[in-house]
Design an enzyme around this catalytic site. Structure first.
Site, PDB file in Angstrom:
ATOM      1  N   LYS A 121       0.851  -1.188   0.000  1.00  0.00           N
ATOM      2  CA  LYS A 121       0.000   0.000   0.000  1.00  0.00           C
ATOM      3  C   LYS A 121       0.888   1.240   0.000  1.00  0.00           C
ATOM      4  O   LYS A 121       1.701   1.440   0.913  1.00  0.00           O
ATOM      5  CB  LYS A 121      -0.918   0.010   1.224  1.00  0.00           C
ATOM      6  CG  LYS A 121      -1.905   1.168   1.250  1.00  0.00           C
ATOM      7  CD  LYS A 121      -2.873   1.033   2.412  1.00  0.00           C
ATOM      8  CE  LYS A 121      -3.893   2.157   2.397  1.00  0.00           C
ATOM      9  NZ  LYS A 121      -4.868   2.044   3.503  1.00  0.00           N
ATOM     10  N   ASP A 226     -13.972   5.443   9.791  1.00  0.00           N
ATOM     11  CA  ASP A 226     -14.282   5.277   8.362  1.00  0.00           C
ATOM     12  C   ASP A 226     -14.760   3.844   8.123  1.00  0.00           C
ATOM     13  O   ASP A 226     -14.384   3.202   7.147  1.00  0.00           O
ATOM     14  CB  ASP A 226     -13.054   5.589   7.511  1.00  0.00           C
ATOM     15  CG  ASP A 226     -13.430   5.854   6.053  1.00  0.00           C
ATOM     16  OD1 ASP A 226     -14.642   6.005   5.765  1.00  0.00           O
ATOM     17  OD2 ASP A 226     -12.529   5.883   5.199  1.00  0.00           O
TER      18      ASP A 226
END
Length: 474
Positions: A121, A226
Site C-alpha cells: 500500500k 471510516d
C-alpha cells in the site's frame, strides 16, 4: 501517478544517492537548491548534475527555477526509494499488478522470495480528490507547515502501528509485515470488498459480527472513523476483515461519540438498502459484549465499558493526551481517596496559616530592627556627649564628681548652631538618597537633550557662568 518499476532496474547507486540527497534536503527546503544537492551527494567530478538530468528524464524529480534553481521529489521518486529499501531488506523481490485505488493510496501485489503474494500500500496524500487532509485527518497535530510526502509517511506509520496492535489483540485485520517511508507491506486478504457483494447467505449474522467489531474496538479505546462497506472485506465463508486504519481516533476524542454513531449508521444504512434487513429488535453481538441499544437497535456509545484495553494509550491515538495518560496511571496505581483529599486540604490550610504567621513575624522583626537602630543611635549620641564633657572637665582640672554648672546662653547658641549644621547635613544626605532611589526606579535612565538643543562649547555663556561661580565662592 502510474507506478512503472521497469526504470528501477536501470538506476545505479549514484542515482539513488542523489535521490536520497534531495530527500534529506527537503527536510528544510520545499525546493532543494542544486548546489545543496551536489554538496549532500558529494559525487566526484560534478557527477551530481549529470545524474539529475537522468532522474528528470524518468520523472523521479521535479525541476523548479521560479525563485532559484532547485529540485524536489515526486511521488514516483519517493516510491522508488521505499521499494529499493524494502528490496534490500528482502521483504519482496517482485512487484505485480495494481489491485486497488483510493483517494489516499494505491495498492499493488508483491511477491516474496518464497512465492508468497503480499499487498503493498502506497499512501498518496495530496490528490485533487482529497486535499482537505489538514481538517479531515490529524496527521499534523500541532504542526503548521507540511509537505504531502511527509504527510504520507506519517499516515503509513500510523496505519502500520494500528494494524500491528489490532492483530495482537485478535482483531480480524491483515498481518502487518513491514513499513518504510509511505509504503506499508501487509498480507493479502482473500476476499472481496463488501460494496461489491450482492448476496449473502446469512446477512443477519454478518451484520451482527460487524456491529460487534465496532463495539469491541470501542471497548479497547479505539474508533475506526471510516467503518463502511468500502473498508470491510468478506470471503466465501463470510469471514469479515477490516482494512484502512490511519484515521482511527481514541474514545476520549472530543468528537468520539459522533464518529462512533456515524460508523454504526453507515453499517445500518448499507444492510437496510442492500439486504433489506429490519432492525426492530436489538441485535445480539457474537463477541459477548453487553451494550445498551436504543429503539432502533443501535448501540449507545455512553453504555460501552471502556476498560477492556488501552490501545489508544499504547498507540497515542488522536485525542489521547499526556495528561490523560498520567491520570490513567494514577487511577491504575490506586488513585486518590477522599480521606487523602481531606488530609491534603488540612495540610494546605496549615501551610497557609504558617505562611501568614511567618509573614507577621517577619514584619514585626523588621519593625523591631528599626526601633533598635533608633535606640542605638540615641545611645551613641549620649556617649559622645559624655566623652566631650569629660574632656572639657579634664582640661579645666575639675573632677567628674563635681556638680555641673548651668550652661550659659552662648553655649546654648553654639549647640543650636551645631544642631542646625547637623540638620542641614542630614537633609543633604536624604536628598542624595532620594535621588539615587529615583534613578534606580527609573532604571538608570539619563535625561537626554534633544538634537536641536544649543550646545555652547567655550562660548560667552560658559565664561559668565564660571565668573559667577568664582564670585559666589569668594
Amino acid at each position: 501517478m502510474k507506478l512503472d518499476v521497469n526504470a528501477l532496474r536501470y538506476l545505479s547507486k549514484d542515482d539513488f544517492r542523489v535521490l536520497t540527497a534531495v530527500e534529506m534536503g527537503m527536510r528544510n527546503h520545499e525546493i532543494v537548491p542544486t548546489e545543496l544537492v551536489a554538496r549532500i551527494a558529494s559525487l566526484k567530478h560534478g557527477g551530481a548534475y549529470k545524474v539529475l538530468k537522468n532522474l528528470l528524464k524518468h520523472k523521479l524529480l521535479h525541476h523548479d527555477s521560479s525563485k532559484y534553481d532547485g529540485f524536489r521529489l515526486t511521488y514516483l521518486g519517493y516510491d522508488f526509494l521505499a521499494i529499493k529499501t524494502l528490496l534490500n531488506r528482502g521483504v519482496f523481490v517482485a512487484v505485480g499488478r495494481q489491485i486497488g485505488v483510493g483517494k489516499e493510496s494505491d495498492i499493488f501485489e508483491v511477491a516474496s522470495e518464497d512465492g508468497t503474494v503480499l499487498a503493498m500500500k502506497l499512501h498518496r496524500l495530496g490528490r485533487v480528490s482529497f486535499r482537505a487532509v489538514k481538517s479531515k485527518r490529524d496527521y499534523l497535530r500541532h504542526r503548521t507547515s507540511y509537505n504531502w510526502l511527509y504527510l504520507s509517511r506519517l499516515a503509513a506509520l500510523k496505519e502500520f502501528a494500528f494494524m500491528k496492535a489490532l492483530e495482537e489483540h485478535s482483531f480480524p485485520v491483515p498481518r502487518a509485515v513491514d513499513c518504510n517511508r509511505h509504503c506499508v507491506i501487509m498480507s493479502l486478504v482473500q476476499g472481496y470488498p463488501l460494496v461489491q457483494v450482492k448476496q449473502v447467505q446469512n446477512p443477519d449474522m454478518v451484520f451482527e459480527r460487524i456491529i460487534g467489531l465496532v463495539v469491541r474496538m470501542a471497548e479497547h479505546g479505539l474508533i475506526h472513523c471510516d467503518f463502511n462497506e468500502f473498508n470491510i472485506m468478506i470471503d466465501d465463508d463470510e469471514k469479515v476483515t477490516m482494512i484502512d486504519f490511519p484515521q482511527m481516533v481514541s474514545v476520549d476524542h472530543r468528537n468520539a461519540q459522533m464518529y462512533f454513531d456515524r460508523d454504526v449508521e453507515c453499517i445500518f444504512k448499507f444492510f437496510r438498502k442492500r439486504f433489506n434487513l429490519s432492525f426492530e429488535e436489538s441485535p445480539d453481538e457474537n463477541d459477548g459484549s453487553e451494550v445498551d441499544t436504543d429503539e432502533s437497535g443501535r448501540p449507545r456509545f455512553s453504555s460501552i465499558a471502556k476498560g477492556v484495553g488501552f490501545l489508544d494509550k499504547e498507540l497515542a491515538a488522536s485525542g489521547f493526551t499526556r495528561k490523560d495518560q498520567e491520570d490513567i496511571e494514577k487511577f491504575i496505581e490506586g488513585g486518590i481517596e477522599k480521606d487523602a483529599d481531606s488530609g491534603d486540604e488540612e495540610s494546605e490550610d496549615d501551610g497557609h496559616n504558617s505562611d501568614s504567621e511567618l509573614n507577621k513575624s517577619y514584619i514585626n522583626g523588621v519593625d523591631s530592627l528599626h526601633l533598635l537602630d533608633q535606640q542605638e543611635q540615641t545611645i551613641h549620641c549620649d556617649e559622645e556627649a559624655r566623652v566631650e564633657e569629660n574632656q572639657e572637665n579634664s582640661e579645666t582640672g575639675q573632677s567628674q564628681t563635681s556638680v555641673p554648672e548651668c550652661p550659659d546662653a552662648s553655649d546654648k547658641e553654639e549647640e543650636n548652631q551645631t544642631m542646625n549644621i547637623n540638620d542641614a547635613e542630614l537633609t543633604k544626605r536624604l536628598r542624595k538618597q532620594n535621588r539615587r532611589v529615583i534613578a534606580s526606579v527609573r532604571g538608570g535612565r539619563k535625561s537626554l537633550a534633544s538634537r536641536n538643543s544649543y550646545k555652547d562649547k567655550g562660548g560667552s555663556s560658559s565664561r559668565n557662568s564660571k565668573i559667577q561661580k568664582q564670585m559666589s565662592d569668594w
